[in-house]
Scaffold this motif. Structure first.
Motif: not given
Length: 499
Positions: A423-436, A447-456
């Motif tokens: 399992l992997k997460v790839d973080v770039c600024k506020q975008e988080r991409r998730f893979y297996y 899936g992709v969380v394009e705006d992860a500002r709620f994690l702040s």
């Protein structure tokens, strides 16, 4: 942050809030490079965090040294009173050790409803606890186990709100008082006062604030709550609290520690970085550079958990093991999901970068619906993202976000037919991409969380928000009360070098 020098060694402690073990202790030779060497509280029975809400628990601790003994003073922030009740919100904890890394004694508790205690020893050896509001002094006995004189506020600060983070030190016949003011968000600052008598009166420095960020475009914001330290060469430096914005005024990685030089004026006051605010490029202290190897890849082969890991609240030791299957971290599925205070076995480490990848190898054989294990980007019970393998009428890889308490499935891959997954997460600024992946080579996007500002701190919306985002692993049973093993072979955190 709080720092102390002992000989040619420097020790730093920081807040840990609801995470356990509590009070991270770091060591440095050059004030720039640091290694984690221990924690102030490592025994479950010494500190009960099981019911503490997010961003409660251990707030700003202080470390000091006197006559061969290390002291840590820390506030324990309790939950707010329930309707119709009136209970204290805070307690003061004091613990000691002959070694900077510990183990430390069981904390002594003072029922003083304040925050940010620090330790001051006067020239005659008398011990004092310095706490809020403003600069408040409480005289203690010689071993800091009893209160001798009740608290007395001697300097309220300059009049700004939230006068906190108090410290006192003595130099050239003056008692210098340091306060953080303005709150810990944007507009934070450090103010100074001084007096020829410990109990005042104190006059405010004409150079106040000695540290604050006035440039809204700077990459370092939220500057305040500092403590100064003198090197063995006679130079003075200040370590202070700050935050780095990510995609707007959102400090995803939370509170961090900054360093800038201190200058003494001809009239006996001090300034920090020539009153220029936080530096983005700074000359390092004139100390021998010592760089420590950081643990980015953890293969879980050691007998003890690496010091950069911590559990969300106190763990149940029967729910995890490094011994049952050598070379693996075994987690048993607990009864509660990540959105519950009772989720005992969520294990995380600090995010340190605005761009990174985190990967883990998991072996898991769920047989009942709800059983799950996986990777999480975790801010608190109301805000997190989790990528996990789950039994739901068959094995699936699922991606769920919890945004302000509302859980949403944002990706799923069914028909998983192998028990070993990456399992992997790839973080770039506020975008988080998730893979297996099944082989750690060919990756499938879930899936992709394009705006992860709620994690702040600024974007969380619910409750107190002081901690920044963590990344790590977890296992639970989805509420079906089963207890099965999830074996994590390794965890890899890799910075992309973009901050």
């Amino acid at each position: 942050p709080s720092v102390v020098r002992v000989g040619e060694d420097y020790y730093l402690v920081n807040s840990t809030f609801q995470y356990f073990p509590a009070i991270v202790i770091q060591h440095s030779k050059d004030l720039v490079h640091w290694e984690i060497i221990g924690h102030g509280i490592t025994e479950n029975e010494y500190l009960d965090l099981t019911d503490k809400e997010d961003s409660h628990g251990i707030w700003a601790p202080d470390i000091s040294y006197h006559n061969g003994l290390y002291y840590i003073f820390a506030p324990l922030r309790l939950n707010n009173s329930k309707a119709g009740e009136k209970t204290p919100l805070r307690q003061m904890l004091v613990m000691t050790s002959g070694k900077p890394e510990g183990p430390y004694s069981k904390p002594i508790t003072f029922n003083i409803d304040a925050i940010d205690p620090s330790h001051f020893i006067d020239d005659d050896g008398t011990h004092y606890m310095i706490s809020t509001p403003g600069i408040t002094i409480t005289k203690l006995n010689n071993d800091c186990t009893e209160i001798v004189d009740p608290p007395k506020t001697v300097w309220p600060g300059t009049g700004l709100r939230a006068a906190e983070g108090p410290h006192i030190f003595k130099k050239d016949g003056y008692y210098y008082a340091i306060l953080a003011e303005g709150g810990t968000g944007y507009g934070h600052q450090i103010s100074v006062g001084r007096s020829e008598n410990l109990y005042g009166p104190y006059e405010a420095s004409p150079y106040n604030p000695v540290m604050t960020q006035k440039d809204p475009a700077s990459p370092i914001q939220r500057a305040g709550h500092g403590k100064i330290v003198q090197t063995q060469n006679g130079d003075w430096w200040m370590m202070y609290l700050c935050g780095r914005p990510n995609g707007g005024n959102f400090t995803t990685v939370g509170r961090e520690t900054a360093l800038d030089p201190v200058q003494w004026t001809d009239d006996g006051w001090f300034t920090v970085n020539h009153l220029q605010g936080p530096s983005t490029i700074q000359t390092a202290p004139a100390l021998p550079t010592v760089i420590y190897e950081e643990l980015y890849f953890d293969d879980f082969d050691d007998e003890k958990l690496a010091l950069n890991w911590h559990f969300v609240r106190n763990p149940k030791n029967e729910l995890w093991s490094l011994e049952e299957r050598k070379g693996f971290l075994r987690m048993y599925t607990g009864d509660y999901d990540l959105n519950d205070l009772r989720a005992y076995n969520t294990l995380v480490r600090r995010e340190k970068d605005h761009a990174y990848t985190a990967t883990t190898k998991l072996e898991f054989n769920p047989s009942k619906n709800g059983e799950q294990a996986g990777l999480t980007c975790y801010y608190g019970i109301y805000n997190y993202i989790k990528l996990f393998m789950v039994h739901d009428n068959g094995w699936k890889i699922r991606l769920v976000e919890n945004r302000a308490g509302s859980q949403t499935c944002i990706g799923e891959r069914p028909n998983i037919n192998q028990s070993v997954v990456y399992l992997k997460v790839d973080v770039c600024k506020q975008e988080r991409r998730f893979y297996y992946s099944f082989d750690n080579k060919q990756w499938v996007l879930v899936g992709v969380v394009e705006d992860a500002r709620f994690l702040s701190d600024e974007g969380g919306q619910v409750g107190k928000r002081h901690t920044g985002t963590q990344v790590g692993i977890y296992a639970n049973n989805g509420g079906n009360k089963t207890k099965i093993a999830a074996d994590f072979d390794w965890f890899h955190y890799e910075s992309k070098g973009t901050n």
